[in-house]
Design an enzyme around this catalytic site. Structure first.
Site, PDB file in Angstrom:
ATOM      1  N   ASP A 261      -6.399   1.151   0.567  1.00 21.34           N
ATOM      2  CA  ASP A 261      -6.517   1.530   1.971  1.00 21.34           C
ATOM      3  C   ASP A 261      -7.843   0.987   2.498  1.00 21.34           C
ATOM      4  OD1 ASP A 261      -8.492   3.183   0.962  1.00 21.34           O
ATOM      5  OD2 ASP A 261      -7.780   4.978   2.029  1.00 21.34           O
TER       6      ASP A 261
ATOM      7  N   LYS B 200       0.834  -1.202   0.000  1.00 24.12           N
ATOM      8  CA  LYS B 200       0.000   0.000   0.000  1.00 24.12           C
ATOM      9  C   LYS B 200       0.870   1.253   0.000  1.00 24.12           C
ATOM     10  CE  LYS B 200      -2.507   3.154   2.739  1.00 24.12           C
ATOM     11  NZ  LYS B 200      -2.636   3.684   4.102  1.00 24.12           N
TER      12      LYS B 200
END
Length: 218
Positions: free
Chosen positions: A141, A123
Site C-alpha cells: 500500500d 494489492k
C-alpha cells in the site's frame, strides 16, 4: 540524493516486528468475499470509514449473488462515503457477479484467480490471500511503498517492483508480519511529510532515503 540500500535487513525486520506485534487488517469481515469487497472500497479511504459502510452494505446484500445482481444506484448510495463511489460500486458489483455466475460464489486463494476478477489488482489480492486465507503475501500500500524506499529495501516506487524486492530480500515467513508492521509504522511514526525519526525504533539502521536533512547512520 543517492539511494542507499539496507545492509541489515534481518535486524530491521525483527525490530519492526517486535515494535508492532499486532497482526492482521483493520478491515472488518466475516469471509473472503467480504474482505475482497471491503478492500476494493478501501482505496483512497480510511479503514475506519470502510468499517462504517460495510455493515450496511452486507446487511442489504448478504451474499455474493445478492450484490452481483444489485441495482448500482442503490449500491452507490451506500458506498458514497468511501469516495469514488461510482467506480467502487461498479467494481464490487462486477466482482460479485462474476463470483456468483462463474465460480459458484467461491473465492479461490490463488493470485491468478483473484486478479482475474474485475477490478482486482495485486494489492487487493494479496490482502485477501494474507488476511482471509493466512497465506504469506506482500501487500504494497502507500505506507509500504514509501517506507521500503526510505528504509532501503527497494529503490523503486512501482508497487509490483517493490513487491518483488521485498520477496527477494525478506524470508517468506516474515512477509505478512513485515507488511503489517510497515503499515503500522507508517501510520504512527514514519509519515509522508514529517517522519518522527527520534521516536523510530530503527532510526539507527535506516538510511532515510528521501528524507531531507535527516541524520543518516554511518
Amino acid at each position: 540524493m543517492a539511494f542507499t540500500a539496507q545492509k541489515h535487513v534481518r535486524q530491521v525486520v525483527a525490530t519492526l516486528e517486535k515494535t508492532y506485534p499486532g497482526r492482521g487488517t483493520a478491515l472488518e469481515f466475516k469471509d473472503p468475499w467480504q474482505l475482497l469487497t471491503a478492500t476494493i472500497l478501501s482505496a483512497q479511504c480510511t479503514d475506519v470509514m470502510v468499517n462504517k459502510v460495510t455493515p450496511r452494505l452486507f446487511a442489504a446484500y448478504p451474499s455474493v449473488c445478492a450484490l452481483g445482481h444489485a441495482d448500482i444506484l442503490a449500491v452507490e448510495a451506500i458506498v458514497k462515503p468511501t469516495g469514488f463511489f461510482h467506480n467502487k460500486a461498479k467494481a464490487i458489483i462486477a466482482e460479485s457477479l462474476e463470483l456468483c455466475e462463474k465460480w459458484g460464489g467461491t473465492v479461490t486463494p490463488e493470485m491468478d484467480f483473484l486478479t482475474g476478477l474485475p477490478g482486482v489488482g495485486r494489492k487487493t489480492a494479496n490482502v485477501v490471500l494474507a488476511h482471509a486465507f493466512g497465506k504469506q503475501a506482500v501487500v504494497v500500500d502507500t505506507h509500504v511503498k514509501r517506507l521500503t524506499y526510505r528504509i532501503g529495501l527497494s529503490e523503486s516506487l512501482v508497487p509490483e517492483k517493490v513487491e518483488q524486492d521485498i520477496m527477494a530480500a525478506v524470508a517468506e515467513s516474515h512477509w505478512n508480519s513485515l507488511c503489517d508492521a510497515l503499515i503500522a509504522h507508517g501510520r504512527s511514526t514514519c509519515n509522508a511529510r514529517r517522519p518522527d525519526c527520534d521516536a523510530c525504533t530503527i532510526t539507527g539502521l535506516c538510511p532515510k532515503n528521501g528524507v531531507p536533512e535527516a541524520k543518516v547512520p554511518r
